[in-house]
Structure formats: C-alpha cells, structure tokens
Design an enzyme around this catalytic site. Structure first.
Site: not given
Ligand code: PRP
Ligand code: URA
Length: 209
Positions: A104, A108, A203
């Site tokens: 994400r 944006t 994380d």
């Molecule tokens: C986190 C989570 C989802 C997303 C949710 O991933 O695992 O994929 O955020 O947020 P959204 O519903 O607003 O899209 P992140 O983008 O942090 O990536 P990561 O899993 O690589 O840490």
């Molecule tokens: N992605 C995460 O990992 N945590 C949140 O709360 C939202 C998006």
C-alpha cells in the site's frame, strides 16, 4: 452472495486479543496468526460439497461422506498474507498456492503490484484470498481484480481484522465475494490503520519497522 461472516469462536477471540497486544513479539505473533488461521478454515470450508463412498470398517461395510473433489487455491497477499498460509494449509494440505505481491503506497494508499504468480488451472478452482488486514480495502480489491482476470470458479476473502470501510469497498466492487473475518473493528485512523487493530501486520510478523 457478498456476505460478511464474522467468525467469533471463543478460541479465536482469545487468540486475537493476544495478537493485538503490542507486547506480543514476532515469534508468538506468528504462532498465533497461524493458529487463528487454521481455526477460521473450519468455518470457511463449511459449504464444501460431500459425496458418498463405501468403506469397510472392522465391523461391516457402510456408506460414508468424503469431500467431493473440490479444487481450492489459497492466494496470500504478500507479504502479511504469508503469515496465514501455513495455518490454512494445515486443514487444506492439497490446495495449490498462488502469490500476489502488493504494498500500500503510504501517500496515495493505493495498492501497488510487484508480483503475481497463480496456478495454471485457476479457472477450475475456488480461491481463498488471505490477508490479515482489510483496512481501506484497496489491497484486497486489487488482488481480487487480478485473480478475476483468470476467471476462477469462486472467490472468498479471509482476513483476521476488517474495518467497516474495507468491508464496504469490497462489497461494492466485488459483491460476489464473501468476506470471512475474525473481527470487525471501529474505524481507520488518519494513516488508514485499523483502530484498534493490531498495528502493521507485516512488521509485527517479521519484526521489521
Ligand atoms: C497491509 C495488509 C494489507 C493492506 C491492507 O499490507 O497486509 O495487504 O495493508 O490495507 P488496505 O486494505 O488499506 O489496502 P502492506 O501494504 O502494509 O504490505 P506488507 O504486507 O508488505 O507489509
Ligand atoms: N495494514 C496493516 O498492516 N495494518 C493496518 O491497520 C492497516 C493496513
């Protein structure tokens, strides 16, 4: 169609509370996510079709039920979705696994794709897209858009925690997809993190920050 199924079994609620605790470190966090994912599969697979087979017990022959050759693929959204994969595979060990890499964009909030590898026979399969967090819904909707290009038989979305905003977006963009979640939290904060949530799932799983 487009149902939201809250899986709030006491064991799941208990483990999810431990997962939310900021003092739960990555090792325990991973173990708990694994366990909750396994427990959730019990409900996600409730509608699997059965067929009759004849089996001879030590006493006699009779007709019993087995799962009727349903082909399933699990599609974790990288990277946090990987934390749920083994837990799901515990109960569906023969499922094929596809991977979709999305992150994400912090400015944006749009989902950015960096990887996509899906099973060849996806059109014969029911997909279970897994990701611990459904926040704005951008990542889940982007992942579902990718898999829909390959025309799978059906799609379910499995998350640990959903925000109302994410649920609404998925329902609006993909009304054919059922959402299974262990909790529906209050809202998103100004950085689009789920409140109260569990923080950043990736994380916390992998100890990055
Ligand atoms: C986190 C989570 C989802 C997303 C949710 O991933 O695992 O994929 O955020 O947020 P959204 O519903 O607003 O899209 P992140 O983008 O942090 O990536 P990561 O899993 O690589 O840490
Ligand atoms: N992605 C995460 O990992 N945590 C949140 O709360 C939202 C998006």
């Amino acid at each position: 169609m487009g149902e939201v199924i809250l899986i709030d079994h006491p064991l799941i609620q208990h483990k999810l509370t431990l997962i939310r605790d900021k003092d739960t470190g990555p090792k325990e966090f991973r173990e708990l996510v694994d366990e909750v994912s396994t427990l959730m599969v019990y409900e996600v697979t409730r509608d699997l079709p059965l067929e009759d087979v004849e089996v001879e017990t030590p006493i006699c022959k009779d007709t019993f039920k087995v799962i009727s050759g349903k082909k399933i693929s699990i599609v974790p959204i990288l990277r946090a979705g990987l934390g749920m994969l083994n837990g799901v595979l515990q109960l569906i060990p023969t499922a094929k696994v596809g991977h979709i890499g999305l992150y994400r964009d912090p400015d944006t909030l749009e989902a950015v794709e960096y990887y996509c590898k899906l099973p060849n026979d996806i059109e014969e399969r029911d997909l279970l897209v897994v990701d611990p967090m459904l926040a704005t819904g951008g990542s889940a909707c982007a992942a579902i858009n990718f898999v829909k290009e390959r025309d799978p038989r059906g799609i379910k979305l499995l998350v640990l925690i959903a925000a109302p905003e994410g649920i609404e977006r998925v329902k609006e963009e993909h009304p054919d997809v059922d959402i299974y979640t262990a909790a529906i939290d209050d809202k998103l904060n100004e950085h689009a993190y789920i409140v109260p949530g569990l923080g950043d799932a990736g994380d916390r799983l992998y100890g990055t920050k």
